[in-house]
Scaffold this active site. Structure first.
Site, PDB file in Angstrom:
ATOM      1  N   GLU A 280       0.857  -1.178   0.000  1.00  0.00           N
ATOM      2  CA  GLU A 280       0.000   0.000   0.000  1.00  0.00           C
ATOM      3  C   GLU A 280       0.895   1.230   0.000  1.00  0.00           C
ATOM      4  O   GLU A 280       1.771   1.355   0.861  1.00  0.00           O
ATOM      5  CB  GLU A 280      -0.901   0.001   1.231  1.00  0.00           C
ATOM      6  CG  GLU A 280      -1.891   1.152   1.263  1.00  0.00           C
ATOM      7  CD  GLU A 280      -2.788   1.115   2.491  1.00  0.00           C
ATOM      8  OE1 GLU A 280      -3.566   2.061   2.669  1.00  0.00           O
ATOM      9  OE2 GLU A 280      -2.692   0.150   3.275  1.00  0.00           O
ATOM     10  N   ARG A 500       5.193 -13.085   9.857  1.00  0.00           N
ATOM     11  CA  ARG A 500       5.755 -11.770   9.554  1.00  0.00           C
ATOM     12  C   ARG A 500       7.112 -11.647  10.234  1.00  0.00           C
ATOM     13  O   ARG A 500       7.432 -12.387  11.173  1.00  0.00           O
ATOM     14  CB  ARG A 500       4.827 -10.654  10.000  1.00  0.00           C
ATOM     15  CG  ARG A 500       4.598 -10.565  11.496  1.00  0.00           C
ATOM     16  CD  ARG A 500       3.721  -9.375  11.833  1.00  0.00           C
ATOM     17  NE  ARG A 500       4.384  -8.124  11.510  1.00  0.00           N
ATOM     18  CZ  ARG A 500       3.750  -6.959  11.372  1.00  0.00           C
ATOM     19  NH1 ARG A 500       2.450  -6.907  11.507  1.00  0.00           N
ATOM     20  NH2 ARG A 500       4.407  -5.859  11.097  1.00  0.00           N
ATOM     21  N   LYS A 510       3.496   0.468  10.171  1.00  0.00           N
ATOM     22  CA  LYS A 510       3.563   1.711   9.398  1.00  0.00           C
ATOM     23  C   LYS A 510       2.976   2.881  10.170  1.00  0.00           C
ATOM     24  O   LYS A 510       3.426   4.017  10.041  1.00  0.00           O
ATOM     25  CB  LYS A 510       2.833   1.536   8.062  1.00  0.00           C
ATOM     26  CG  LYS A 510       3.704   0.993   6.943  1.00  0.00           C
ATOM     27  CD  LYS A 510       2.989   1.156   5.622  1.00  0.00           C
ATOM     28  CE  LYS A 510       3.804   0.593   4.485  1.00  0.00           C
ATOM     29  NZ  LYS A 510       3.093   0.708   3.196  1.00  0.00           N
TER      30      LYS A 510
END
Length: 795
Positions: A280, A500, A510
């Site tokens: 994104e 992750r 983020k």
């Protein structure tokens, strides 16, 4: 019917009922803690007429019916239970196939022949059938099995056999595979039981040093011995009806493509692997994205396929062209080449058309609840008041949303999923919301934007992605992913989640990174203290070392470990040790005047590389040596000791690449403590053999200072290993994470260094030229120290 709110006696009776069908005690007790599952399982037991008990295998299948039966096909549940109790359906694979068939059939009449064919009813898989399938798989993979021996991925062999014989008993399949491995390889040898040990360049001299090396560079098979992508199936295996796959002894959803849909997909792809890296564009990429790139681009490369770089740009309020440009640049820097660059916004028209179709099929509705109301209703598992509005009304309102007639926040399009599911991500997720915000890529054409949950799976399908790979936090969204594609009759990719990347002493969110940048806790997105890829690059870390680090961690579903920063630093050192030439820099200089040397300046040879052959001039650089040199302040003491190898009054040390010097006098300031100057004599014959060896920098000519540079030293950004878990995570910032030394001295050979060039400053660490450098003054960032302090009392 007895749930957890009933009396203790009632709860005990329910536990006894569950025990009678073969559930273990722990599962039975845990079940009654969930009212919905308790009610469902009790009803299933009564419907199946097994209140007096049944075989444990049958009971486990009944439990699965109680927890996973498709809500839209309840009319067919009694029929399925008859098949289970009569043992016509007797395996989890058959049951998953039944769920899929019944979900598609919903309330329609059930065709028994089609149902039984889809579920493998009456299909008896003999030992010989399994043996034949296993023989074929072993023959196809014999060379790899012989090479890897007992390190062979047995799960992959198991999956291939089950693909050929989907109704085979998994326990028998496992026994046959184990037997064939033994027949081919014989008894395990000592080598099979040992982990391959990576040969070290230098043998640690202390036990604690050895422990450090093993901790940060654990013994592991070489890249030639392990293929991290071998866990993934080939594209042509992606059509079996919910192929049974287990993680931690539990079944998970798999793609359910018909043969026709799969053949159409394969006609487009040619059987090639197609993956996508879908960031994104709402910030800079961090090292967690390096792992995602390695998985997505790496799998495609290993299989001879292609990987899209696809921008997941469905939220115009958070996205910027700066981020879009950065992502493209950093993907290239990491060594990956996209097959094609696409944007989710490229598909806005197709996504809108499919949303209209979803409404027409009765699977979506326009809702007017506020965000707080949606949250409350979802928590209470309550339907929206507008959930059952007429289809034509939703179509009209959705058109009004698109045309800007409805105000922002006054309506959303929601998917009509399952508000009673145990999965929160099936509670009528939002598909579209109104935002009167121009889009950085699509412009101002749209005022409604699709959500991630709606967009991601559809674009995967439209781009014919074969392997949709993401991190484990998206695992619960898999149900919604497949629900939507099934509702629209679209091709379903193979979905797989991996752990992750979590690294100690930093944050990877983020949102948190954005706060650090916007609130000026760090200098920018490329601050060398951050684990952003831009920050690591600015720090002098190479893409090669990052990829080696990621490869060493592997592609697993284990999400419990926090990777020590030391492990990344190990790979950084390994790479820079090969590529960074040596140089000498003094961070905190103290002046040494050699009293028995004249005013001449000698040009000495210094090694760029430790093993440089004497006849290779390119492996050396020239350093001036004059009567005025500078050493580190920390390399001089007024009082000597046995364990000290620096310079002290009356003591000798060797200046690296030069001569031994002996301190003969110390000039102090008026306070009788500040050292202004050290006076020494040098041994031009080099007969003196001191133990201590110091780095140094000399005046290039008498009275001319050495090259002055700025050096920035970086430590861990946070004091705690896992600051993300702290409520006051900003309060855990390390106030000493950055030290700027503005007046360091460097050898003159560095004066032409360019931005990005890396060097090993002898005895100090690895350093890279920063972008803040000017023609007047170079700036160096420390990439990593020469050795870590882990295990030696440091943090």
């Amino acid at each position: 019917m007895v749930g957890k709110s009933d009396s203790d006696g009632g709860a005990d009776e329910t536990v006894d009922l569950f025990l009678r069908i073969g559930l273990d005690k722990t599962t039975a007790k845990n079940t009654i803690a969930n009212n919905k599952v308790t009610a469902n399982l009790t009803a299933v037991i009564h419907e199946a007429s097994v209140i007096d008990g049944c075989d444990r295998t049958v009971g486990n299948l009944l439990y699965t019916v109680a927890t996973k039966f498709p809500a839209n096909a309840l009319v067919h549940r009694p029929t399925l239970l008859n098949y289970i109790v009569s043992t016509k359906i007797k395996s989890p694979a058959q049951l998953e196939a039944a769920f899929s068939f019944l979900a598609a059939t919903a309330s329609d009449d059930l065709n028994a022949d089609d149902f039984e064919a889809a579920c493998g009813v009456g299909v008896e898989v003999s030992l010989e059938d399994i043996e034949i399938a296993a023989d074929e798989i072993f023959e196809e993979n014999k060379a790899v099995i012989v090479e890897q021996r007992y390190r062979t991925n047995v799960g992959e062999l198991f999956g291939h056999v089950r693909t050929k014989q989907p109704w085979a008993d998994p326990k028998i399949v496992k026994k046959i595979i184990d037997a064939k491995l033994y027949a081919l390889l014989g008894e395990k040898t000592a080598a099979d039981n040992e982990k391959p040990v990576k040969k070290k360049k230098e043998k640690p001299t202390k036990a604690e040093d050895k422990a450090v090396v093993e901790e940060i560079a654990p013994a592991k098979p070489s890249e030639e011995e392990i293929n991290p992508f071998s866990i993934f199936p080939s594209p042509d295996q992606n059509f079996k009806v919910h192929t049974e796959v287990y993680f931690s002894d539990r079944p998970v959803l798999r793609a359910c493509n018909s043969k026709d849909v799969l053949e159409k997909h394969l006609k487009v792809t040619g059987g090639k692997v197609l993956t996508r890296f879908p960031p994104e564009p709402n910030g800079y990429l961090h090292i967690g994205h390096a792992k995602a790139m390695f998985v997505d681009f790496g799998l495609a490369k290993e299989r001879g396929g292609c990987c899209y770089l696809r921008y997941d740009d469905t939220n115009p309020e958070a996205e910027k062209k700066e981020y879009i440009d950065h992502i493209k640049e950093i993907v290239g820097w990491m060594g990956w080449e996209p097959f094609k660059i696409t944007y989710s916004s490229n598909y806005f028209q197709e996504l809108y058309d499919l949303a209209v179709e979803l409404i027409r099929r009765g699977h979506a509705y326009v809702d007017h609840q506020t965000p707080d109301e949606i949250k409350e209703y979802r928590e209470k598992k309550m339907n929206s008041p507008w959930r059952d509005r007429p289809i034509e009304e939703s179509l009209k309102l959705f058109d009004d949303m698109k045309n800007g007639v409805i105000k922002e926040g006054k309506a959303t399009l929601r998917m009509k999923q399952d508000m009673q599911s145990d999965n929160f991500n099936m509670y009528d997720l939002i598909a579209y919301r109104i935002k009167f915000t121009p889009h950085p890529h699509a412009g101002d054409k749209w005022c409604i934007y699709p959500s991630y949950d709606y967009t991601h799976c559809i674009v995967d399908s439209l781009e014919n992605i074969t392997h949709s790979l993401c991190t484990l936090e998206f695992e619960t969204r898999r149900a919604s992913y497949y629900w939507l594609l099934d509702a629209l009759g679209l091709y379903q990719p193979y979905v797989w989640e991996y752990s992750r990347l979590n690294i100690s002493n930093t944050v990877m969110s983020k949102r948190k990174l954005n706060r650090l940048v916007t609130e000026k806790w760090v200098d920018d997105w490329d601050d060398p203290r951050l684990m952003t890829l831009a920050g690591l690059r600015r720090r002098g870390v190479t893409a090669t070392s990052i990829n080696a680090f990621v490869r060493g961690i592997g592609i697993t579903r284990s999400d419990s470990s926090l990777i020590r920063l030391d492990r990344l630093e190990y790979h950084i050192r390994e790479e820079l040790n090969k590529t960074a030439p040596r140089a000498m820099v003094v961070l905190n200089p103290i002046k040494v005047v050699i009293t028995n040397m004249d005013a001449s300046v000698l040009d000495l040879d210094a090694k760029k590389w430790p093993d440089a052959p004497a006849d290779d001039k390119s492996s050396f650089y020239k350093v001036p040596f004059s009567k005025v040199v500078y050493i580190e302040k920390s390399d001089f003491r007024m009082k000597d000791s046995k364990d000290y190898y620096g310079l002290a009054p009356g003591k000798s040390v060797l200046l690296r690449y030069a001569y031994p010097i002996k301190c003969v006098e110390v000039i102090l300031g008026d306070d009788n403590e500040t050292i202004l100057e050290i006076r020494a004599e040098y041994d031009s014959s080099k007969k003196t053999k001191p133990k201590g060896v110091l780095h140094w920098v000399s005046e290039s000519s008498i009275g001319v200072e050495p090259l002055k540079v700025e050096v920035r030293l970086f430590e861990k950004l946070f004091n705690s290993e896992n600051p993300a878990e702290l409520e006051d995570w900003l309060g855990d910032l390390n106030p000493n994470s950055k030290e700027v030394i503005r007046d360091a001295y460097a050898v003159s050979s560095l004066k032409n260094a360019a931005v990005g060039d890396s060097f090993q400053f002898e005895r100090l660490g690895y350093f890279s030229v920063d972008k803040d450098s000017t023609p007047e003054k170079l700036v160096f960032n420390r990439s990593v120290t020469l050795r870590d302090s882990y295990g030696k009392g440091g943090k």
